[in-house]
Design a protein around this motif. Structure first.
Motif, mmCIF file in Angstrom:
data_model
loop_
_atom_site.group_PDB
_atom_site.id
_atom_site.type_symbol
_atom_site.label_atom_id
_atom_site.label_comp_id
_atom_site.label_asym_id
_atom_site.label_seq_id
_atom_site.Cartn_x
_atom_site.Cartn_y
_atom_site.Cartn_z
ATOM 1 N N LEU A 104 0.808 -1.197 0.194
ATOM 2 C CA LEU A 104 0.062 -0.006 -0.017
ATOM 3 C C LEU A 104 1.113 1.207 0.130
ATOM 4 N N ILE A 105 0.478 2.144 -0.771
ATOM 5 C CA ILE A 105 1.188 3.466 -0.793
ATOM 6 C C ILE A 105 0.360 4.799 -0.406
ATOM 7 N N VAL A 106 0.722 5.207 0.960
ATOM 8 C CA VAL A 106 0.002 6.198 1.425
ATOM 9 C C VAL A 106 0.625 7.639 1.226
ATOM 10 N N ARG A 107 -0.165 8.391 0.581
ATOM 11 C CA ARG A 107 0.401 9.735 0.008
ATOM 12 C C ARG A 107 -0.770 10.715 0.240
ATOM 13 N N TRP A 108 -0.154 12.324 -0.396
ATOM 14 C CA TRP A 108 -1.197 13.172 -0.312
ATOM 15 C C TRP A 108 -2.129 13.054 -1.532
ATOM 16 N N ARG A 109 -3.109 13.853 -1.508
ATOM 17 C CA ARG A 109 -4.339 13.834 -2.363
ATOM 18 C C ARG A 109 -3.926 15.072 -3.230
ATOM 19 N N HIS A 110 -2.841 14.871 -3.998
ATOM 20 C CA HIS A 110 -2.486 16.022 -4.810
ATOM 21 C C HIS A 110 -3.230 16.060 -6.090
ATOM 22 N N GLU A 111 -3.962 15.100 -6.296
ATOM 23 C CA GLU A 111 -4.870 14.910 -7.878
ATOM 24 C C GLU A 111 -6.031 15.779 -7.709
ATOM 25 N N GLU A 112 -6.439 15.995 -6.207
ATOM 26 C CA GLU A 112 -7.944 16.347 -6.119
ATOM 27 C C GLU A 112 -7.776 18.051 -6.032
ATOM 28 N N THR A 113 -8.598 18.911 -6.577
ATOM 29 C CA THR A 113 -8.634 20.388 -6.845
ATOM 30 C C THR A 113 -8.383 20.997 -5.411
ATOM 31 N N GLN A 114 -9.250 20.665 -4.330
ATOM 32 C CA GLN A 114 -9.085 21.426 -3.163
ATOM 33 C C GLN A 114 -7.568 21.189 -2.593
ATOM 34 N N TRP A 115 -7.066 20.078 -2.686
ATOM 35 C CA TRP A 115 -5.698 19.885 -1.872
ATOM 36 C C TRP A 115 -4.663 20.639 -2.965
ATOM 37 N N CYS A 116 -4.844 20.265 -4.263
ATOM 38 C CA CYS A 116 -3.750 20.664 -5.201
ATOM 39 C C CYS A 116 -3.840 22.560 -5.359
ATOM 40 N N GLU A 117 -4.916 23.132 -5.024
ATOM 41 C CA GLU A 117 -4.645 24.554 -4.791
ATOM 42 C C GLU A 117 -4.180 24.782 -3.631
ATOM 43 N N LEU A 118 -4.406 24.127 -2.577
ATOM 44 C CA LEU A 118 -3.656 24.233 -1.008
ATOM 45 C C LEU A 118 -2.292 24.185 -1.317
ATOM 46 N N PHE A 119 -1.532 23.021 -1.912
ATOM 47 C CA PHE A 119 -0.413 22.821 -2.376
ATOM 48 C C PHE A 119 0.118 23.970 -2.918
ATOM 49 N N SER A 120 -0.513 24.396 -3.880
ATOM 50 C CA SER A 120 0.059 25.366 -4.980
ATOM 51 C C SER A 120 0.270 26.802 -4.024
ATOM 52 N N ASP A 121 -0.766 27.127 -3.313
ATOM 53 C CA ASP A 121 -0.526 28.231 -2.420
ATOM 54 C C ASP A 121 0.651 28.116 -1.552
ATOM 55 N N LEU A 122 0.798 26.895 -0.719
ATOM 56 C CA LEU A 122 1.695 26.918 0.055
ATOM 57 C C LEU A 122 3.234 26.785 -0.419
ATOM 58 N N GLY A 123 3.284 26.465 -1.870
ATOM 59 C CA GLY A 123 4.525 26.637 -2.473
ATOM 60 C C GLY A 123 5.057 25.362 -2.273
ATOM 61 N N ILE A 124 4.518 24.274 -2.065
ATOM 62 C CA ILE A 124 5.035 22.805 -1.809
ATOM 63 C C ILE A 124 5.670 22.261 -3.223
ATOM 64 N N SER A 125 6.832 22.115 -2.992
ATOM 65 C CA SER A 125 7.505 21.316 -4.261
ATOM 66 C C SER A 125 7.740 19.925 -4.256
ATOM 67 N N ARG A 126 7.713 19.357 -2.991
ATOM 68 C CA ARG A 126 8.145 17.835 -2.821
ATOM 69 C C ARG A 126 6.740 17.273 -2.079
ATOM 70 N N LEU A 127 6.303 15.862 -2.802
ATOM 71 C CA LEU A 127 5.241 15.030 -2.044
ATOM 72 C C LEU A 127 5.954 13.786 -1.415
#
Length: 217
Positions: free
Chosen positions: A102-125
């Motif tokens: 099993l791989i546990v990861r962030w939901r980067h493909e969903e709009t809500q979280w993707c936009e939050l990652f973008s706003d926070l300037g996250i560059s590594r997952l």
């Protein structure tokens, strides 16, 4: 955790000291060797050091970073289903099933979280890869990292190749609770730190009666 960290750095320091001592020995006898033999000796040293470092480091991590489970062990199916239940929660974490892990990861493909990652300037997952050893009721946990560039969410998101980072050892099972914390934690309370995935997963596995062992590969 402090004891395990000290042991890890001690054995790592000892390993590097062995490499350094062997290199100094080569330098001491350098004057007694002809040029071709000297070049071959140093080449062999470099190859042996490069090939042995990661395997030895992996062995140290597996040996030192082991956590015994508590309580009556769940079945493999029950443990997998418990972890997969993360997908039904409203938090930013998801679980992907791939063959025997099993791989546990962030939901980067969903709009809500993707936009939050973008706003926070996250560059590594961060990703946590979980492999199950049924014979010993042990889950092997391996840290993985992908680079990320959130250009336009979610249409233009560039996710890089999987990389093996330095082991993430700053975890405290129990401090962040189990995976049930994803139900009650608000979006603005996340720091999107690896510990927010790794610690709850470890606590959940241990509470299910399974052991946890860190792995580099």
């Amino acid at each position: 955790m402090l004891k395990r960290s000290i042991l890890t750095f001690f054995w790592l320091f000892l390993l590097l000291a062995v490499y350094l001592a062997s290199l100094l020995l080569l330098l001491m006898v350098k004057g007694q060797l002809d040029q071709s033999t000297c070049f071959m000796a140093f080449s062999i040293w470099v190859v042996l050091a490069a090939l042995s470092f990661l395997p030895v480091l992996g062995m140290l991590i597996k040996k030192i970073w082991f956590f015994p489970g508590t309580g009556e062990p769940a079945t493999l199916e029950q443990l997998r289903e418990h972890l997969l239940a993360i997908n039904a929660m409203a938090g930013p974490v998801q679980v992907i099933g791939k063959k025997k892990k099993l791989i546990v990861r962030w939901r980067h493909e969903e709009t809500q979280w993707c936009e939050l990652f973008s706003d926070l300037g996250i560059s590594r997952l961060y990703e946590l890869h979980c492999r199950f050893d049924f014979s010993t009721r042990t889950v092997l946990l391996a840290d993985r990292i992908r680079t990320a560039d959130f250009l336009i969410c979610p249409e233009r998101v560039k996710i890089g190749f999987l990389r093996i980072p330095l082991p993430f050892l700053r975890v405290r099972p129990g401090r962040l609770g189990t995976i049930e914390r994803y139900i009650t934690t608000a979006p603005n309370e996340y720091r999107f730190h690896p510990s927010e995935i790794k610690s709850p997963v470890i606590s959940t596995i241990l509470a299910s009666g399974w052991n946890v062992r860190f792995s580099l590969f």
